[in-house]
Design an enzyme around this catalytic site. Structure first.
Site, PDB file in Angstrom:
ATOM      1  N   ASN A 135      74.597   3.071  64.940  1.00  0.00           N
ATOM      2  CA  ASN A 135      74.021   3.647  66.163  1.00  0.00           C
ATOM      3  C   ASN A 135      72.883   2.784  66.712  1.00  0.00           C
ATOM      4  O   ASN A 135      72.134   3.216  67.574  1.00  0.00           O
ATOM      5  CB  ASN A 135      73.541   5.085  65.904  1.00  0.00           C
ATOM      6  N   HIS A 137      70.398   1.542  64.829  1.00  0.00           N
ATOM      7  CA  HIS A 137      69.115   1.643  64.120  1.00  0.00           C
ATOM      8  C   HIS A 137      68.795   0.358  63.356  1.00  0.00           C
ATOM      9  O   HIS A 137      69.683  -0.356  62.910  1.00  0.00           O
ATOM     10  CB  HIS A 137      69.024   2.901  63.243  1.00  0.00           C
TER      11      HIS A 137
HETATM   12  C1  GLP Z   1      70.786   1.713  56.307  1.00  0.00           C
HETATM   13  C2  GLP Z   1      69.485   0.922  56.183  1.00  0.00           C
HETATM   14  C3  GLP Z   1      69.408  -0.183  57.195  1.00  0.00           C
HETATM   15  C4  GLP Z   1      70.697  -0.957  57.195  1.00  0.00           C
HETATM   16  C5  GLP Z   1      71.818  -0.064  57.671  1.00  0.00           C
HETATM   17  C6  GLP Z   1      73.176  -0.756  57.730  1.00  0.00           C
HETATM   18  O1  GLP Z   1      70.652   2.853  57.059  1.00  0.00           O
HETATM   19  N1  GLP Z   1      68.320   1.720  56.263  1.00  0.00           N
HETATM   20  O2  GLP Z   1      68.289  -1.014  56.893  1.00  0.00           O
HETATM   21  O3  GLP Z   1      70.592  -2.080  58.034  1.00  0.00           O
HETATM   22  O4  GLP Z   1      71.906   1.035  56.788  1.00  0.00           O
HETATM   23  O5  GLP Z   1      73.721  -0.832  56.448  1.00  0.00           O
HETATM   24  P1  GLP Z   1      74.992  -1.653  56.039  1.00  0.00           P
HETATM   25  O6  GLP Z   1      74.545  -3.063  55.934  1.00  0.00           O
HETATM   26  O7  GLP Z   1      75.402  -1.099  54.719  1.00  0.00           O
HETATM   27  O8  GLP Z   1      76.015  -1.449  57.099  1.00  0.00           O
END
Ligand code: GLP
Length: 241
Positions: A135, A137
């Site tokens: 989303n 973030h």
């Molecule tokens: C989590 C973490 C983020 C990370 C995101 C994506 O919510 N707090 O810092 O970037 O997930 O994670 P992934 O790399 O597993 O897709």
């Protein structure tokens, strides 16, 4: 913003690892901003491999992680503290007192956020690693009408809890709250390295990098930073012209 698209995961990991290793080589007491999630795992593996092969010392390095779940002890395998030990800290010679994560077990969460932000103010991050949520973030800064600048506690969005549920035995075990560096804290880093992989993130990559700057896509605020390096695999970059 410099955007580099890689054909293979190996090349992306090696490139990202070199950015961090070179920072430490040039500045042995560098301050590194670190991230968790599945995206950086290969990068940490490569940092560890290169560090061992080339006998690089992290003894003077300080690290700050972006975020931590509220209510998980560092011994909990799903905590970000555990993740960091597992993937990086236990393999390099960094003293544990120089590795910082927000304390999700703090009795006074607000005081913990202030403590963390003060430390970040005293030791500005030289290079910050970032992943991207579906989303938009970054850290745990969820899309919203308003964003907090500094380190703060957040209630996680349903979609983020669902995305992270894969690491937990059941949805009930996924923490609802986290402490995260704010977008303001993140933007203070001298260099930011955003790493994104996978077709499922192609759309949000396009929105974040080329769409309007809005708090509804927290990563879009990275467009305001002077030195962001974006590392993508082919799938994540496929919607960029
Ligand atoms: C989590 C973490 C983020 C990370 C995101 C994506 O919510 N707090 O810092 O970037 O997930 O994670 P992934 O790399 O597993 O897709």
């Amino acid at each position: 913003m410099e955007i580099i698209i890689f054909d293979t995961q190996k090349e992306l990991d090696a490139y990202a690892a070199d950015l961090f290793i070179n920072t430490v080589k040039q500045k042995p007491n560098a301050v590194l901003g670190l991230a968790t999630g599945s995206t950086p795992v290969g990068i940490y593996d490569k940092i560890v491999e290169t560090t061992i092969q080339n006998k690089i010392s992290f003894s003077e390095v300080t690290t700050f992680n972006l975020d931590e779940y509220v209510g998980l002890k560092p011994e909990n395998e799903q905590s970000y503290a555990y993740y960091m030990n597992e993937h990086l800290f236990s393999h390099i010679d960094i003293p544990s007192e120089q590795t910082h994560l927000p304390n999700g077990m703090a009795e006074d969460i607000e005081a913990e956020c202030t403590r963390y932000e003060t430390m970040l103010g005293d030791q500005p991050v030289d290079i910050q690693l970032l992943g991207l949520g579906h989303n938009g973030h970054i850290g745990f800064n969820e899309p919203d009408e308003n964003l907090s600048g500094g380190t703060h506690a957040v209630k996680l969005k349903e979609e983020t809890m669902k995305a992270n549920a894969r690491f937990f035995a059941s949805m009930e075990e996924v923490p609802q709250y986290a402490i995260t560096m704010g977008v303001g804290s993140i933007l203070k880093a001298k260099t930011i390295v955003l790493v994104v992989r996978g077709a499922d993130k192609a759309e949000i990559v396009k929105e974040a990098l080329t769409g309007p700057i809005t708090t509804n896509v927290p990563a879009s605020l990275l467009q305001t930073h002077a030195h962001v390096i974006v590392l993508l695999d082919r799938e994540a970059g496929r919607m960029l012209s």
